[in-house]
Design a protein around this motif. Sequence first.
Motif, PDB file in Angstrom:
ATOM      1  N   ASN A  82       1.900   5.315  -5.402  1.00 39.35           N
ATOM      2  CA  ASN A  82       2.317   6.675  -5.073  1.00 39.35           C
ATOM      3  C   ASN A  82       3.497   6.737  -4.114  1.00 39.35           C
ATOM      4  OD1 ASN A  82       0.378   8.303  -6.572  1.00 39.35           O
ATOM      5  ND2 ASN A  82      -1.155   7.346  -5.250  1.00 39.35           N
ATOM      6  N   THR A  83       3.752   5.643  -3.421  1.00 37.27           N
ATOM      7  CA  THR A  83       4.894   5.593  -2.505  1.00 37.27           C
ATOM      8  C   THR A  83       5.558   4.220  -2.596  1.00 37.27           C
ATOM      9  OG1 THR A  83       3.647   4.751  -0.611  1.00 37.27           O
ATOM     10  CG2 THR A  83       3.731   7.154  -0.885  1.00 37.27           C
ATOM     11  N   VAL A  84       6.800   4.163  -2.118  1.00 37.83           N
ATOM     12  CA  VAL A  84       7.511   2.880  -2.067  1.00 37.83           C
ATOM     13  C   VAL A  84       6.793   1.917  -1.128  1.00 37.83           C
ATOM     14  CG1 VAL A  84       9.654   1.777  -1.297  1.00 37.83           C
ATOM     15  CG2 VAL A  84       9.752   3.830  -2.728  1.00 37.83           C
ATOM     16  N   ASN A  85       6.319   2.418   0.012  1.00 39.78           N
ATOM     17  CA  ASN A  85       5.618   1.550   0.960  1.00 39.78           C
ATOM     18  C   ASN A  85       4.367   0.947   0.332  1.00 39.78           C
ATOM     19  OD1 ASN A  85       7.411   1.798   3.064  1.00 39.78           O
ATOM     20  ND2 ASN A  85       6.323   3.494   4.042  1.00 39.78           N
ATOM     21  N   GLU A  86       3.652   1.744  -0.430  1.00 32.08           N
ATOM     22  CA  GLU A  86       2.441   1.245  -1.093  1.00 32.08           C
ATOM     23  C   GLU A  86       2.793   0.117  -2.062  1.00 32.08           C
ATOM     24  OE1 GLU A  86      -1.063   2.891  -4.119  1.00 32.08           O
ATOM     25  OE2 GLU A  86       0.172   4.320  -2.978  1.00 32.08           O
ATOM     26  N   PHE A  87       3.896   0.279  -2.769  1.00 29.85           N
ATOM     27  CA  PHE A  87       4.338  -0.753  -3.711  1.00 29.85           C
ATOM     28  C   PHE A  87       4.675  -2.047  -2.977  1.00 29.85           C
ATOM     29  CE2 PHE A  87       8.113  -2.806  -5.621  1.00 29.85           C
ATOM     30  CZ  PHE A  87       7.530  -3.295  -6.780  1.00 29.85           C
ATOM     31  N   PHE A  88       5.493  -1.946  -1.926  1.00 23.88           N
ATOM     32  CA  PHE A  88       5.920  -3.158  -1.228  1.00 23.88           C
ATOM     33  C   PHE A  88       4.766  -3.827  -0.490  1.00 23.88           C
ATOM     34  CE2 PHE A  88      10.289  -1.737  -1.936  1.00 23.88           C
ATOM     35  CZ  PHE A  88      10.866  -2.944  -2.286  1.00 23.88           C
ATOM     36  N   ASN A  89       3.848  -3.039   0.021  1.00 25.93           N
ATOM     37  CA  ASN A  89       2.676  -3.643   0.672  1.00 25.93           C
ATOM     38  C   ASN A  89       1.881  -4.497  -0.300  1.00 25.93           C
ATOM     39  OD1 ASN A  89       3.186  -2.651   3.225  1.00 25.93           O
ATOM     40  ND2 ASN A  89       1.942  -0.803   2.940  1.00 25.93           N
ATOM     41  N   SER A  90       1.905  -4.124  -1.571  1.00 31.28           N
ATOM     42  CA  SER A  90       1.174  -4.907  -2.579  1.00 31.28           C
ATOM     43  C   SER A  90       1.835  -6.254  -2.847  1.00 31.28           C
ATOM     44  CB  SER A  90       1.071  -4.116  -3.885  1.00 31.28           C
ATOM     45  OG  SER A  90       2.317  -4.085  -4.567  1.00 31.28           O
ATOM     46  N   LEU A  91       3.125  -6.381  -2.512  1.00 28.16           N
ATOM     47  CA  LEU A  91       3.863  -7.614  -2.770  1.00 28.16           C
ATOM     48  C   LEU A  91       3.882  -8.540  -1.559  1.00 28.16           C
ATOM     49  CD1 LEU A  91       7.066  -6.202  -4.529  1.00 28.16           C
ATOM     50  CD2 LEU A  91       4.881  -6.839  -5.560  1.00 28.16           C
ATOM     51  N   ARG A  92       3.419  -8.059  -0.418  1.00 26.09           N
ATOM     52  CA  ARG A  92       3.589  -8.789   0.829  1.00 26.09           C
ATOM     53  C   ARG A  92       2.326  -9.550   1.221  1.00 26.09           C
ATOM     54  NH1 ARG A  92       6.716  -3.893   4.062  1.00 26.09           N
ATOM     55  NH2 ARG A  92       8.709  -4.110   2.980  1.00 26.09           N
ATOM     56  N   PHE A  93       2.566 -10.598   1.994  1.00 22.34           N
ATOM     57  CA  PHE A  93       1.482 -11.405   2.550  1.00 22.34           C
ATOM     58  C   PHE A  93       1.487 -11.206   4.060  1.00 22.34           C
ATOM     59  CE2 PHE A  93       0.238 -15.435   4.598  1.00 22.34           C
ATOM     60  CZ  PHE A  93      -1.076 -15.515   4.146  1.00 22.34           C
ATOM     61  N   THR A  94       0.319 -11.002   4.631  1.00 26.10           N
ATOM     62  CA  THR A  94       0.217 -10.762   6.069  1.00 26.10           C
ATOM     63  C   THR A  94      -0.309 -11.999   6.774  1.00 26.10           C
ATOM     64  OG1 THR A  94      -0.151  -8.385   5.766  1.00 26.10           O
ATOM     65  CG2 THR A  94      -0.840  -9.332   7.859  1.00 26.10           C
ATOM     66  N   TYR A  95       0.375 -12.382   7.850  1.00 29.73           N
ATOM     67  CA  TYR A  95      -0.047 -13.532   8.653  1.00 29.73           C
ATOM     68  C   TYR A  95       0.220 -13.216  10.118  1.00 29.73           C
ATOM     69  CZ  TYR A  95      -0.509 -18.361  10.265  1.00 29.73           C
ATOM     70  OH  TYR A  95      -0.913 -19.499  10.926  1.00 29.73           O
ATOM     71  N   GLU A  96      -0.814 -13.260  10.918  1.00 26.61           N
ATOM     72  CA  GLU A  96      -0.729 -13.038  12.368  1.00 26.61           C
ATOM     73  C   GLU A  96      -0.011 -11.727  12.710  1.00 26.61           C
ATOM     74  OE1 GLU A  96      -2.350 -14.589  14.465  1.00 26.61           O
ATOM     75  OE2 GLU A  96      -2.534 -16.733  14.021  1.00 26.61           O
ATOM     76  N   GLY A  97      -0.259 -10.705  11.896  1.00 28.65           N
ATOM     77  CA  GLY A  97       0.255  -9.373  12.217  1.00 28.65           C
ATOM     78  C   GLY A  97       1.572  -9.007  11.581  1.00 28.65           C
ATOM     79  N   PHE A  98       2.323  -9.996  11.090  1.00 32.13           N
ATOM     80  CA  PHE A  98       3.586  -9.699  10.422  1.00 32.13           C
ATOM     81  C   PHE A  98       3.425  -9.800   8.912  1.00 32.13           C
ATOM     82  CE2 PHE A  98       5.741 -10.932  14.515  1.00 32.13           C
ATOM     83  CZ  PHE A  98       6.345  -9.700  14.721  1.00 32.13           C
ATOM     84  N   GLN A  99       4.240  -9.046   8.192  1.00 33.72           N
ATOM     85  CA  GLN A  99       4.249  -9.074   6.735  1.00 33.72           C
ATOM     86  C   GLN A  99       5.434  -9.895   6.237  1.00 33.72           C
ATOM     87  OE1 GLN A  99       4.284  -4.853   5.788  1.00 33.72           O
ATOM     88  NE2 GLN A  99       2.093  -4.871   5.421  1.00 33.72           N
TER      89      GLN A  99
END
Length: 333
Positions: free
Chosen positions: A90-107
Amino acid sequence: DCDSLTTVTFLPNSQLEQIDGSAFARSGGLTTFTIPASVTTIGGDIFKATGSLQEIIFEHETIPAAGIHANAFRGVPDTCVIKHGEILYNTVNEFFNSLRFTYEGFQYKFNSDNTATLVGHDGSTNPAKMVPSFIEGGVTYTVVFEGGHFSGNNTLQSVEILTGVSQIVNSMFSQCNSLQSVTINASNVSIGDRAFYSCSNLLDLSFDNVDSIASYAFNYCGIQHADLSNVSVINANAFRVSSLQSITFSSKQNTIPNNVCDNCGNLRSVTIPSNVTTINQNAFTTCRLLETVTILSPSDLTHIHYQAFYQSGIRTINIPDTITYMDPTAILR
């Protein structure tokens, strides 16, 4: 600019592999854009200022995450959705969050060469920890640092920089208004150009593990006290227009750079080591609250250049007898 562009059609079995940055910027009439399955690389800002865009459709079986720039869709309307098969973002942020890996607080965004680019904050973890590398799925990823990803961020409050990180790159945390604390546990760290530009809530930072500070690194920053005793290189304009109240310069550098504290309206105290030979032009211009400048003895100071302390509030400064040149405007009030 293609204000009248309304439709982009790629023929069946397209062999297009790359969409360059800003390729369709300012395409005023574009409402739908379909990205062929052959595309593996998408540059930054491809739809910048394309306010009419309503949906982006990926024809891929698997999204080419490694090839999509972190700011590929920056500037599209908040109402724009992204479709991938049956999945709707539904949003660009939602799309990019799906592509990212989170480690120690950073994406992080994974790249094709076993590197991962730090592109954001997870929104909650503080302190977030900067690391030189991490392991995921049995693969070691070397972290790539880029500037500009935290401009306007309102969730990153605290950062810890761990051993192995050698630099805080240009514009790394520029305009990160929420940032309040930075702890540098790595050694000999270089701070890049505008790294903390306009971080107005960052009030304190230890420079014990910092080796160099680039130009404009702390412009408009909230930092109040800077003990630079261990810093090897301090560049011009490094603290210009910041909230500094006191600064101690390093004995590892024999010049005070141009404009280093120019227009620091809260600066009250400056300490200059005995080995400094030159105070360059405009170093402390318009520091109106600056009353005390301490030049440690025995001093090697020989030159004070143009408007070095121009329009400052100096009441006390001991000019050593080693001086061979002092510009007439150096301490004009």
